[in-house]
Design a protein around this motif. Sequence first.
Motif, PDB file in Angstrom:
ATOM      1  N   ALA A   1       7.757   5.753 -39.592  1.00 29.88           N
ATOM      2  CA  ALA A   1       7.213   4.593 -38.905  1.00 29.88           C
ATOM      3  C   ALA A   1       7.163   4.908 -37.429  1.00 29.88           C
ATOM      4  O   ALA A   1       8.183   5.077 -36.792  1.00 29.88           O
ATOM      5  N   PHE A   2       5.969   5.004 -36.904  1.00 30.53           N
ATOM      6  CA  PHE A   2       5.827   5.326 -35.500  1.00 30.53           C
ATOM      7  C   PHE A   2       5.640   4.054 -34.710  1.00 30.53           C
ATOM      8  O   PHE A   2       4.963   3.138 -35.158  1.00 30.53           O
ATOM      9  N   CYS A   3       6.201   4.009 -33.542  1.00 27.34           N
ATOM     10  CA  CYS A   3       6.049   2.771 -32.799  1.00 27.34           C
ATOM     11  C   CYS A   3       4.717   2.754 -32.073  1.00 27.34           C
ATOM     12  O   CYS A   3       4.227   1.723 -31.682  1.00 27.34           O
TER      13      CYS A   3
ATOM     14  N   HIS B   1      12.861  -2.335 -33.422  1.00 29.11           N
ATOM     15  CA  HIS B   1      11.711  -2.132 -34.319  1.00 29.11           C
ATOM     16  C   HIS B   1      11.969  -0.954 -35.269  1.00 29.11           C
ATOM     17  O   HIS B   1      11.856  -1.083 -36.485  1.00 29.11           O
ATOM     18  N   GLU B   2      12.319   0.191 -34.705  1.00 25.69           N
ATOM     19  CA  GLU B   2      12.535   1.384 -35.541  1.00 25.69           C
ATOM     20  C   GLU B   2      13.716   1.185 -36.473  1.00 25.69           C
ATOM     21  O   GLU B   2      13.705   1.631 -37.621  1.00 25.69           O
TER      22      GLU B   2
ATOM     23  N   HIS C   1      12.892  -0.850 -39.580  1.00 23.70           N
ATOM     24  CA  HIS C   1      12.090  -0.174 -40.602  1.00 23.70           C
ATOM     25  C   HIS C   1      12.949   0.364 -41.748  1.00 23.70           C
ATOM     26  O   HIS C   1      12.473   0.507 -42.871  1.00 23.70           O
TER      27      HIS C   1
ATOM     28  N   GLU D   1       4.513  -3.361 -39.506  1.00 28.14           N
ATOM     29  CA  GLU D   1       4.737  -3.159 -38.073  1.00 28.14           C
ATOM     30  C   GLU D   1       4.959  -4.493 -37.360  1.00 28.14           C
ATOM     31  O   GLU D   1       5.808  -4.610 -36.480  1.00 28.14           O
TER      32      GLU D   1
ATOM     33  N   HIS E   1      -0.680  -0.745 -36.601  1.00 30.40           N
ATOM     34  CA  HIS E   1      -0.065  -1.454 -35.471  1.00 30.40           C
ATOM     35  C   HIS E   1      -1.075  -2.431 -34.866  1.00 30.40           C
ATOM     36  O   HIS E   1      -2.233  -2.104 -34.679  1.00 30.40           O
TER      37      HIS E   1
HETATM   38 ZN   LIG Z   1       6.856   0.807 -36.650  1.00 30.54          ZN
END
Ligand SMILES: [Zn+2]
Length: 710
Positions: free
Chosen positions: A7-9, A545-546, A549, A606, A672
């Motif tokens: 999971a990338f922000c 956030h991360e 996940h 997200e 996102h």
């Molecule tokens: Zn994320």
Amino acid sequence: MHRWFAAFCCFACLSFATPAQVQNGHNSAQSAPADAKPAATELPKLEKFDPSIVDKTRNACVDFYQHTCGNWLAAHPITPDMAENSTVHPLFLYNQTILRNALEAAAADKQATGSERQIGDFWQSCMDETARNANGKAWLQPALNTIASLKSSRDLPRVLAYLHLNFPAAWQMWNDDDNYTKAPLFGFGPAQDLEDASKVVAGVDQGGMALPSLDYYLDSSEHSKELRAKYVQHIQKMFELAGDASDKAAAEARTVMEIETALAKASMDNVTRRDPQKIYNKRTLQQLKAAVPDFGWDQYLQLMGAPSVPFYIVSQPPFLDAVEQQIKTRSPQEWQAYLRWWAIHRGASYTSHDFEQANFDFFGTTLYGIPQMLPQWRRCVGSTDHFLGEALGQAYVNIAFPPESKQRANQLVDQIRAALVEEIQQLDWMSDATKKQALIKQSATLQKIGYPNTWRDYSSVKLVPNNYLANMNAANAFEAHRQVGKIGKPVDRNEWGMTPATINAYEDPQMNTINFPAGIMQLPMFSGTQDDASNFGAIGMVIGHETIHGFDDQGRKFDAHGNLRDWWTPEDAKRYEEKDKCIIDQYSQEIPEYGVKQNGNLTAGEDTADNGGIHLAMLALEKQYKAQGKSLDTPEADGLTARQRFFLAYAFSWCAAVRPEAARNQVISNPHSLPEFRVNRPLSNMPEFQQAFGCKQGQPMVHSPQCRVW
Ligand SMILES: [Zn+2]
């Protein structure tokens, strides 16, 4: 290694700062007199929230994003080489300038050896425009000759393996936009086994399409049709640059489009791909051979250096049927056209200006609306960081991330994880049995801050100062072998999927790690010396956030060991889905200014992490203030309460002007939400926000109902 569901922000997802663009810019490394030490470029000033920037004419309770960002955005228009401009933009320049200084020093140091010599040579070869323009087309010739040696489909495995080793990036499966592998025909590389995360197995992914997502091939709107026509023209142009007559180039371009469209039709869409069960299809080698009998798998795997494994994970079995169909029906000339396109397309940014410019004209300007390429030095920094990132990383860390910053960052992550533990214990939708599992997983999560404990050794990569494409091929082959070499070996949780200077962060469910590169632990998100409320509001939300996940509708599927095992009960899932529907509905919306509709189901994961992340950051800050006997609601020296500054610093870190083309593309294909929604939607769900700014029921920043999952 690729991640199934990292999971990338996505701070960087709007910035077209790939190592793949174009032009102009003088060659400072080359023009320096021999042995002179180049003067270091001064570092740009970073953005930091300042109360005077607030636009008081815009009511915080009506549009908090505009309240915080309006003045800043008006004063910072998008520059012609960017898809967007944002408060994070100076950080891109700051990080890249640090790397540039290190690269110029390395290139100028004739005595340099080891990784210093390597980064210097790679940089030099990228900056040497004269050599690139004089020889770029000739540099492509070895690849084109290899492709010309394809005389029947029996040669396909050999030529495909050559391209997969020498051009990016066949192993990058299930990549961050979750569409498909951007390499010819299909993706192949290591995959952590979903059922036993301690093992690395092999995966075969859908791929072979150069446009960003399936909609570009399949959507029937006039806009999409127009883009497809321009894409075919672009392919033709690239063939012409490589020396083909225009009739031949036009026919080749049509063939490429036909093959890519056939592959697109058999591909899985990106919403379905979010379900790991759907892309976890085990196939033995015998079954792979049965699915694509006209492809010489043994030869391909041997040339890739892939060890024999009990099974392969195939993301989309029907895709293999389409591959077989193409192999069966296409002539050698048609395969040559398709593979030539990929060699030229993937090599374009490493050759002469005309190739790089044409590539940018389509993939930068037409698709993303960016009028011009980044200056050459920035493209070359990006490229060196991409290919030799851990050789460059040490220079970055030494300057931008001292041990005190690392220590403070670690503390912040500890505090937010502690807030998550409390939050889990109080959740009304999670059963006690599931809470126990969540806490076990939480304590097993490995947090990584800044940079790797041990730096990657690139000493086997042979580089020269005057052939950029050959350097890229060598560095790519090193990485391809490194990736394929992981197959059959135990997993390394300490490996980083981002370089130290990267402005991003990720959670890796199979590794059970959360990862924050030094590059993002900077202003406007974080400073070792700024006030706590600002740090918690900006980087705190990213950390929250991360962290979330690992426990959300994706994280539930992976246990403490990273194995694909759902640790929720069906009742937990049902209650979660009921709560999450509120967020999905809130974000599902027409966005008239871009003529697109946001699909709340695509962005749900997200969006929910944003909502939970800012909540966790607030909890952690509240706890700290309480422990220090301070109030979050008492005005401090700048006239703001800590609670207000927390929200302002959060919003400020997301101020971004986005070009319509880029915004449209993001809404269609990226999980996102756009920055303004990442600010306004979560805050409109928070009573703490309404309390801080005195917002009343019925105002736009008070969403009804108040959605809350975490
Ligand atoms: Zn994320």
